[in-house]
Enzyme design. Sequence first.
Site, mmCIF file in Angstrom:
data_model
loop_
_atom_site.group_PDB
_atom_site.id
_atom_site.type_symbol
_atom_site.label_atom_id
_atom_site.label_comp_id
_atom_site.label_asym_id
_atom_site.label_seq_id
_atom_site.Cartn_x
_atom_site.Cartn_y
_atom_site.Cartn_z
ATOM 1 N N LYS A 146 0.771 -1.188 0.198
ATOM 2 C CA LYS A 146 0.123 -0.022 0.112
ATOM 3 C C LYS A 146 0.737 1.340 -0.093
ATOM 4 O O LYS A 146 0.399 2.207 -0.560
ATOM 5 C CB LYS A 146 -1.092 -0.063 1.186
ATOM 6 C CG LYS A 146 -0.169 0.153 2.554
ATOM 7 C CD LYS A 146 -0.987 -0.124 3.780
ATOM 8 C CE LYS A 146 -0.569 0.130 5.030
ATOM 9 N NZ LYS A 146 -1.100 -0.271 6.124
ATOM 10 N N ARG A 149 -6.661 0.732 17.251
ATOM 11 C CA ARG A 149 -7.177 0.971 15.848
ATOM 12 C C ARG A 149 -8.167 -0.268 15.668
ATOM 13 O O ARG A 149 -9.192 -0.328 16.401
ATOM 14 C CB ARG A 149 -5.983 1.039 14.640
ATOM 15 C CG ARG A 149 -6.489 1.618 13.406
ATOM 16 C CD ARG A 149 -5.428 1.952 12.462
ATOM 17 N NE ARG A 149 -5.207 0.619 11.852
ATOM 18 C CZ ARG A 149 -4.344 0.150 10.824
ATOM 19 N NH1 ARG A 149 -3.545 1.400 10.377
ATOM 20 N NH2 ARG A 149 -4.068 -0.929 10.225
HETATM 21 C C1 LIG Z 1 -0.119 -1.001 6.647
HETATM 22 C C2 LIG Z 1 -0.178 -2.204 7.239
HETATM 23 C C3 LIG Z 1 0.802 -3.284 7.553
HETATM 24 C C4 LIG Z 1 2.233 -3.076 7.203
HETATM 25 O O1 LIG Z 1 2.678 -2.255 7.889
HETATM 26 P P1 LIG Z 1 4.371 -1.668 7.919
HETATM 27 O O2 LIG Z 1 4.665 -1.189 9.101
HETATM 28 O O3 LIG Z 1 4.451 -0.984 6.568
HETATM 29 O O4 LIG Z 1 4.940 -3.000 7.785
HETATM 30 C C5 LIG Z 1 0.312 -4.531 8.055
HETATM 31 N N1 LIG Z 1 -0.930 -4.728 8.396
HETATM 32 C C6 LIG Z 1 -1.917 -3.900 8.367
HETATM 33 C C7 LIG Z 1 -3.211 -4.181 8.833
HETATM 34 C C8 LIG Z 1 -1.655 -2.650 7.611
HETATM 35 O O5 LIG Z 1 -2.648 -1.857 7.707
#
Ligand SMILES: *Cc1c(COP(=O)(O)O)cnc(C)c1O
Length: 355
Positions: free
Chosen positions: A35, A130
């Site tokens: 993402k 969250r």
């Molecule tokens: C963005 C996200 C991740 C990845 O996070 P990083 O810090 O970029 O490794 C993992 N799990 C969820 C649910 C996320 O939204």
Amino acid sequence: MYPKLLIYLDRIRENAGAVVSRCKAKEISVAGVTKGICGHPSVAQVMLEAGCKWVADSRLKNIQLMREAGVKGPFMLLRIPMACEIDCAVDLASATLVSTVEAIELLERSCAAKRKSHGVILMIDVGDLREGILPCEVEGIGKSLKRCRWVTPLGVGTNVGCYGGVLPSPDNIGELVQVGHDLEGLLGCKLEFFSGGSTSSLKLLEKGELPEDVNQLRIGEAILLGRDVTHRQVISYLRQDTMMFEAQVIEVRSKPSAPKGELGADAFGNAPKWVDRGVRKRAIIAAGRQDVRPEGLFPTGKGISVIGASSDHLLLDVEEATFSVRWGDALSFYMDYGCMLAAATSQYVEKVIVQ
Ligand SMILES: *Cc1c(COP(=O)(O)O)cnc(C)c1O
């Protein structure tokens, strides 16, 4: 054309490989998270080639883009779904993170209509506040999962270090594992995944403190940038030169460092504070808040610092630059995660793949 976001695929491949092998040593599989770079298909492809078992993204549009570009997946939808995207999620992804009975029931209905199964990972909130059920809610939602015929419970997952800034610890990840075992008891079957967080959990892995049953991590930032923003550090065994931002200088002038005239708010409603450092040489580059997060932009040129930005202009102090900065030069910058996200999202920034 500038500004550009340069994406160094081989360096990202190197990072992905290093993360995958460290995880593999502890029998943990990696979902590569795309993402941050808006689901760029080449980046997803590199993650899969380096051994990531899933491609995970928060946006269905990104997943669609990757599928259309021929990326095989399997794809995981990282953001708990909106009601309006449930049908598309079943079409485009193999698994979705969930935290509500409503989403589970809608997914089940959609799957039944399509006669298609779909995996879910139940999110557990262990303190970051969250998404996720509170551990005490597992029984209720477990009942709803047990009623499903098409929706397959794949596992449990948690998210830390995202909203509340809570860091992963043996305690909170341990709580995830405990709730996962409770859910196994309720469902009468084993779960495939104990998904123990994101980049911030790598630190626990390094210290050997990640609870044993954790067998999946969802990793974006570490692979994409070699950084861990929650611990405010770069990851020593990974590269940070995986993506660079470049923009062109449109003015160089010596000017006073404090503005003159009655001071109101800036273009974003903030009242800027100035330190008068006398007359300094400054450069303007053609990129602004519509393209980057100035606070997360780090000039590669020695002696250059970011002073501020408006929507379209970024101001640099180049008084102490070790080389002469001239009109028309392109300057390059390292980025943090927030800055990469902004640059990747901005339609005004050209994305350039460097093999
Ligand atoms: C963005 C996200 C991740 C990845 O996070 P990083 O810090 O970029 O490794 C993992 N799990 C969820 C649910 C996320 O939204």
